[in-house]
Write a protein that holds these residues in place. Structure first.
Motif, PDB file in Angstrom:
ATOM      1  N   HIS A   1      -6.060   2.006   3.516  1.00 41.12           N
ATOM      2  CA  HIS A   1      -4.979   1.774   2.549  1.00 41.12           C
ATOM      3  C   HIS A   1      -5.313   0.596   1.629  1.00 41.12           C
ATOM      4  O   HIS A   1      -5.124   0.666   0.412  1.00 41.12           O
ATOM      5  CB  HIS A   1      -3.671   1.501   3.277  1.00 41.12           C
ATOM      6  CG  HIS A   1      -3.069   2.701   3.928  1.00 41.12           C
ATOM      7  ND1 HIS A   1      -2.044   2.619   4.840  1.00 41.12           N
ATOM      8  CD2 HIS A   1      -3.353   4.020   3.808  1.00 41.12           C
ATOM      9  CE1 HIS A   1      -1.711   3.840   5.242  1.00 41.12           C
ATOM     10  NE2 HIS A   1      -2.492   4.690   4.630  1.00 41.12           N
TER      11      HIS A   1
ATOM     12  N   THR B   1       0.826  -1.202   0.000  1.00 43.14           N
ATOM     13  CA  THR B   1       0.000   0.000   0.000  1.00 43.14           C
ATOM     14  C   THR B   1       0.868   1.264   0.000  1.00 43.14           C
ATOM     15  O   THR B   1       0.449   2.310  -0.475  1.00 43.14           O
ATOM     16  CB  THR B   1      -0.921   0.033   1.228  1.00 43.14           C
ATOM     17  OG1 THR B   1      -0.119  -0.089   2.415  1.00 43.14           O
ATOM     18  CG2 THR B   1      -1.921  -1.108   1.180  1.00 43.14           C
TER      19      THR B   1
ATOM     20  N   THR C   1      -6.236   1.225  -2.218  1.00 39.60           N
ATOM     21  CA  THR C   1      -5.326   0.666  -3.226  1.00 39.60           C
ATOM     22  C   THR C   1      -6.115  -0.077  -4.296  1.00 39.60           C
ATOM     23  O   THR C   1      -5.894   0.108  -5.498  1.00 39.60           O
ATOM     24  CB  THR C   1      -4.309  -0.278  -2.556  1.00 39.60           C
ATOM     25  OG1 THR C   1      -3.485   0.481  -1.672  1.00 39.60           O
ATOM     26  CG2 THR C   1      -3.444  -0.974  -3.600  1.00 39.60           C
TER      27      THR C   1
ATOM     28  N   GLY D   1      -0.221  -4.365   3.725  1.00 42.19           N
ATOM     29  CA  GLY D   1      -0.355  -3.056   4.364  1.00 42.19           C
ATOM     30  C   GLY D   1       0.218  -3.074   5.767  1.00 42.19           C
ATOM     31  O   GLY D   1       0.151  -4.089   6.470  1.00 42.19           O
TER      32      GLY D   1
ATOM     33  N   SER E   1       4.067   1.854  -4.338  1.00 40.58           N
ATOM     34  CA  SER E   1       2.655   1.467  -4.332  1.00 40.58           C
ATOM     35  C   SER E   1       2.191   1.222  -5.763  1.00 40.58           C
ATOM     36  O   SER E   1       2.632   1.913  -6.683  1.00 40.58           O
ATOM     37  CB  SER E   1       1.814   2.583  -3.712  1.00 40.58           C
ATOM     38  OG  SER E   1       0.444   2.423  -4.037  1.00 40.58           O
TER      39      SER E   1
END
Length: 507
Positions: free
Chosen positions: A176, A12, A180, A166, A138
């Motif tokens: 997150h 993430t 994502t 994460g 990421s």
């Protein structure tokens, strides 16, 4: 066993746990007799090592190779970007430096590099049962997705199932994970096959409702929760992990009556910061990264580490007052050491028309030698002796000693000298030197004597290689004990399951 599969571990954020999860997966698979190899298409890091095939790769991939029981190879990290400033990086392809690129000019090379990445990964998959790939940063850097070769671009090209990890220790892990996935387009989302939560502390029962809800919201299972383990600190992937005034490792109590306090100057473009980790493995050695003169004044031993921008970092030393503090430290007869770029700074003069194009620059003048930067980078894995002990290391540098009036620190097997040693100042281009146990013990005694720490004692019997192996074993245990390894193996063998839910933009 012949699986022929692969998967991609994405994160993430940077430092979410991609590198350690890949290392743990490699260790877990290797223990079962699986021929596994790591792969990171593109890495951005100034922490690198020299491979047996004469190239340069990110240190994390070398550690992952060790977890898999393999010798590091340039194929495990075909593209390495080494930042020299906020706007430019040296690009290393299959182990060889090909020059400097800006962020914009690098985009223009992506098609060529994508072909190299694809062919390299294909070759590894033909030779190994499993290839565990690591993403970069990421996968949802939407401004970079069109030219991506390391995250979902790689996953799409090679049809790889993707695990997203994460870091719950930072907070906001569910946002997150959901964010994502939601920022990816439908084709990318189809490859995201599950989540892993890293660095969890506390009662798992409190986390369980959140795991159920993120699965319900996304249609993806959480395949494991890795607990926080304080023992895991060796071989940090990124120099950003080393914060100013941060203590390295978990220092054990001293074997003698006194501690030995080591101040490592945290240069803006520090490289191979992991060189000092071996010192931190010794009981009674407190290693701290510092960025202000007062921290140098309190230290027994001061160490200048490597730098990707030697001249620029030398100017920073002067601007911050650290250069003067280091000089005062040495003038008192206290021990000072420099590694690679830090060693170069200690000399009388640096001539650099390659890295910074600054021309001739005065060094700190603490060693009577001159440095000249050369176009061709030195990449080597030399052996020799130092303090009477057999040593090995590796070299990654453009700067070369062109004049020295100093006694060498090391004697190479070919009879030549390397580095420099005065009564209280030592320097070398070698990385990894402190990983030699017998040398490290003698070096620490040398430093303790010159700092007046006569109550400091080297514990003896500390094996850095064993400590690294123990950490890799711990990573393998964390995967075996905390991941749904049957589900992971199904992803490796069969790829991403079909029919997974797509989260529409703005959901």
């Amino acid at each position: 066993m012949s699986l022929g599969g692969a998967l991609l571990v994405a994160g993430t954020t940077s430092d979410a746990g991609k590198s350690v999860l890949v290392a743990g997966l490699c260790r877990w698979l290797a223990r079962q007799g699986v021929r596994v190899a790591p792969f990171k298409a593109q890495n951005m890091s100034n922490n690198s090592v020299v491979t047996a095939d004469g190239g340069e790769i990110g240190r994390a991939q070398a550690v992952q190779a060790a977890a898999a029981g393999l010798e590091p190879s340039v194929r495990f990290n075909p593209v390495l970007l080494k930042p020299g400033s906020d706007r430019s990086s040296q690009v290393v392809v299959l182990g060889k430096a090909l020059g400097q690129v800006s962020a914009l000019s690098y985009r223009q090379r992506k098609l060529e590099l994508a072909a190299i990445v694809a062919s390299t990964l294909d070759g590894l998959r033909r030779e190994h049962d499993v290839v565990v790939c690591e993403g970069a940063g990421s996968p949802t850097e939407i401004n970079l997705r069109a030219n991506d070769i390391a995250n979902m671009g790689l996953a799409r090209a090679a049809n790889l199932p993707v695990l997203v990890v994460g870091d719950i220790d930072r907070g906001g892990v569910f946002a997150h994970l959901f964010g994502t996935l939601a920022l990816l387009d439908a084709a990318d989302q189809a490859l995201v096959s599950g989540f892993v939560i890293n660095k969890f502390r506390g009662d798992p029962a409190l986390l369980a409702p959140g795991l159920d809800q993120i699965t319900e919201l996304t249609g993806r299972p959480v395949l494991g929760v890795l607990p926080w383990r304080e023992e895991l600190w060796l071989d940090a992937e990124d120099s950003l992990s080393y914060t100013a005034d941060g203590v390295v490792g978990r220092p054990a109590p001293p074997a003698g009556e006194q501690w030995l306090r080591v101040a490592v100057v945290r240069l803006p473009r520090i490289s191979n910061a992991t060189d000092v980790e071996a010192l931190a493995c010794e009981p009674g050695v407190s290693v701290r990264f510092v960025t202000e003169p007062s921290r140098v004044a309190d230290a027994d031993l001061v160490l200048l580490p490597g730098s990707k921008s030697t001249v620029d970092d030398l100017e920073w030393l002067r601007r911050t007052g650290l250069a003067e503090a280091v000089a005062r430290h040495a003038a008192k007869g206290l021990p000072l050491a420099g590694i690679c770029g830090g060693f170069q700074m200690l000399g009388a003069r640096i001539t650099d028309r390659v890295e910074s194009a600054a021309g001739e620059v005065d060094g700190l003048g603490l060693l009577d030698l001159d440095i000249e930067f050369r176009e061709r980078k030195t990449l080597d894995r030399p052996v020799g002796t130092a303090f009477g002990e057999a040593v090995h290391g590796y070299e990654i540098h453009h700067g070369a000693v062109v004049r020295s009036a100093e006694k060498p620190l090391l004697e190479l097997d070919n009879g030549e000298g390397e580095g420099a040693l005065t009564d209280n100042v030592a320097g070398t281009h070698w990385h990894g030197l402190f990983e030699n146990d017998a040398f490290r013990a003698k070096f620490l005694r040398w430093a303790a004597e010159r700092s007046g720490r006569h109550g400091f004692a080297v514990a003896g019997g500390v094996s850095f290689a064993s400590q690294r192996a123990a950490q890799l074993d711990l990573l393998g245990d964390l995967v075996a004990d905390n991941l749904d390894t049957d589900a992971v193996m199904r992803l490796i063998e069969r790829g991403a399951p079909g029919g997974m839910r797509t989260i529409p933009p703005g959901a």
